[in-house]
Design a protein around this motif. Sequence first.
Motif, PDB file in Angstrom:
ATOM      1  N   ALA A  73      -2.904  -6.720   8.940  1.00 53.80           N
ATOM      2  CA  ALA A  73      -1.797  -7.585   9.335  1.00 53.80           C
ATOM      3  C   ALA A  73      -1.628  -7.431  10.833  1.00 53.80           C
ATOM      4  CB  ALA A  73      -0.511  -7.186   8.626  1.00 53.80           C
ATOM      5  N   ARG A  91       8.636  -6.195  10.194  1.00 54.40           N
ATOM      6  CA  ARG A  91       8.739  -4.745   9.945  1.00 54.40           C
ATOM      7  C   ARG A  91       9.901  -4.188  10.776  1.00 54.40           C
ATOM      8  NH1 ARG A  91       3.479  -5.560  11.518  1.00 54.40           N
ATOM      9  NH2 ARG A  91       1.841  -5.252   9.962  1.00 54.40           N
ATOM     10  N   ARG A 124       6.232   0.457   8.948  1.00 54.44           N
ATOM     11  CA  ARG A 124       5.043   0.051   8.179  1.00 54.44           C
ATOM     12  C   ARG A 124       5.023   0.618   6.761  1.00 54.44           C
ATOM     13  NH1 ARG A 124       0.436  -1.637  11.034  1.00 54.44           N
ATOM     14  NH2 ARG A 124      -0.791  -0.822   9.306  1.00 54.44           N
ATOM     15  N   TYR A 181      -6.510  -4.086   7.398  1.00 58.38           N
ATOM     16  CA  TYR A 181      -6.798  -3.531   6.067  1.00 58.38           C
ATOM     17  C   TYR A 181      -6.993  -4.661   5.065  1.00 58.38           C
ATOM     18  CZ  TYR A 181      -1.802  -4.547   5.892  1.00 58.38           C
ATOM     19  OH  TYR A 181      -0.594  -5.179   5.974  1.00 58.38           O
ATOM     20  N   GLU A 222      -2.069   5.843   6.807  1.00 53.83           N
ATOM     21  CA  GLU A 222      -1.072   5.407   7.793  1.00 53.83           C
ATOM     22  C   GLU A 222      -0.694   6.526   8.766  1.00 53.83           C
ATOM     23  OE1 GLU A 222       0.579   2.482   8.425  1.00 53.83           O
ATOM     24  OE2 GLU A 222      -0.193   1.221   6.823  1.00 53.83           O
ATOM     25  N   MET A 275       0.838  -1.211   0.000  1.00 59.09           N
ATOM     26  CA  MET A 275       0.000   0.000   0.000  1.00 59.09           C
ATOM     27  C   MET A 275       0.870   1.258   0.000  1.00 59.09           C
ATOM     28  SD  MET A 275      -2.854  -1.182   2.725  1.00 59.09           S
ATOM     29  CE  MET A 275      -1.639  -1.451   3.972  1.00 59.09           C
TER      30      MET A 275
HETATM   31  N1  GLY Z   1       1.603  -0.857   6.182  1.00 51.18           N
HETATM   32  C1  GLY Z   1       0.917  -2.042   6.444  1.00 51.18           C
HETATM   33  C2  GLY Z   1       1.594  -2.943   7.390  1.00 51.18           C
HETATM   34  O1  GLY Z   1       2.701  -2.682   7.786  1.00 51.18           O
HETATM   35  O2  GLY Z   1       1.016  -3.941   7.756  1.00 51.18           O
END
Ligand code: GLY
Length: 376
Positions: free
Chosen positions: A266, A309, A336, A253, A53, A47
């Motif tokens: 997630a 992440r 993210r 999402y 965000e 995304m």
């Molecule tokens: N930006 C979406 C995630 O990190 O799950």
Amino acid sequence: MSKHILVVGGGVIGLSTAFEAARRGHRVTLLEQGRCGGQASGAAAGMLAPFSENGEGPDDFFLLCLASLRLYPDWQQAVKDASGLTFEYSNSGSLNVVYHDSDLLALAGRAAWQQRFGSPPEIVQGAALRALEPALSTAVRAALYHPDESHIYAPDYVRALEAACRRGGVRILERLGEVRIGMPEDERAYVTDAQGQIYEGDCLVICNGAWAGALQEPLGLQLPVYPIRGQICAYELAEPGTVRHMVFGSQGYVVPKANGTLVCGASEDVAGFDTSVTERGIGRLLNWNHRLYPFLEQLQPYHRWAGLRPATQDGYPLLGKLPGRRQLVMAAGHYRNGILLSPVTAQAAIDLIEERTPRVSLGRFAPERFSRLAVR
Ligand code: GLY
Ligand code: FAD
């Protein structure tokens, strides 16, 4: 003047940086401990969503994300042209949904500050919301619609970046084991791979994602970077086009891809460097997904996976030169938004190497900021 640039890490940030450096005429060697795209970057939902965000306000991080979104049309085309490969880049727009009247005020607050940046967002309800997204649950009360938000197919984008680098003359070395950073206080930069092989260059860009915290000791800096696991899944839709927009809610999402799959993410787990998928992690997503789209209750995801992440203590990336080491740039901790931030990071990192002033403000992202706090 052309330089020999070493890039450590072959995720989206390292590959984008190598691509940008090569197209500006530099010689580039990229060193990866495993496989390019084998970590967070290959796991991402793709995304490009600075508004969704960043709900709080227009800080420097939001502006960095927005600058990168604006670079994407040309950037993704340049990657396609240079690689000879294609990947999905969709300007689908997004909906941030709420279930209760009491949440409308918060949506209005976001709309108020976000309308100054690009196409104005719109609060949609009732028939207007159903027309935009017919399969959405009737329990959804309203949504903030952002026409400018986009997404890409991350694994294909990363593959194309790697191909563009190779075609552009970047020397990519994979499966090196942990590459260690020398302490480059003089004019040269060097790193050593797990077999003891030394690689030298004029400068070094560190793009090692969630592993950046390992450099605290060699660099003598506080680098609070932690892996935050994201568990994620995808459904195969019987009718592609059932879901039209990226949809965000308080629990996650969904992203509809052109190949007929629906990516749903997630989790945010503290699990060290473990990339396993758990029943609990995916189960929470499934419970939420069908509250958003009731038809999902009848379906099971065909694919489940997880990635790490690179989170920093304050949520912002580490992007800049290190004090006293002008040949060393850090570009890690994108948490993210690393896919979104890849073009702006690559351009800023190579601007710094070339001793140009980047077009975006980087002060807030100084890699040494945590060390400054520690000595106060
Ligand atoms: N930006 C979406 C995630 O990190 O799950
Ligand atoms: P990575 O992709 O992890 O790459 C770092 C690389 O460095 C790795 O390949 C690693 O092996 C290598 N490395 C580490 N240490 C060394 C060493 N010592 N020597 C050599 N190599 C080393 N972002 C978005 O913008 N949009 C999204 O929709 C989105 N969705 C996401 C969904 C999930 C489930 C997850 C997990 C992440 C998502 N992200 C998203 C975040 C995004 O994936 C990351 O911010 C981004 O991939 C970070 O890129 P990177 O190159 O820094 O890290």
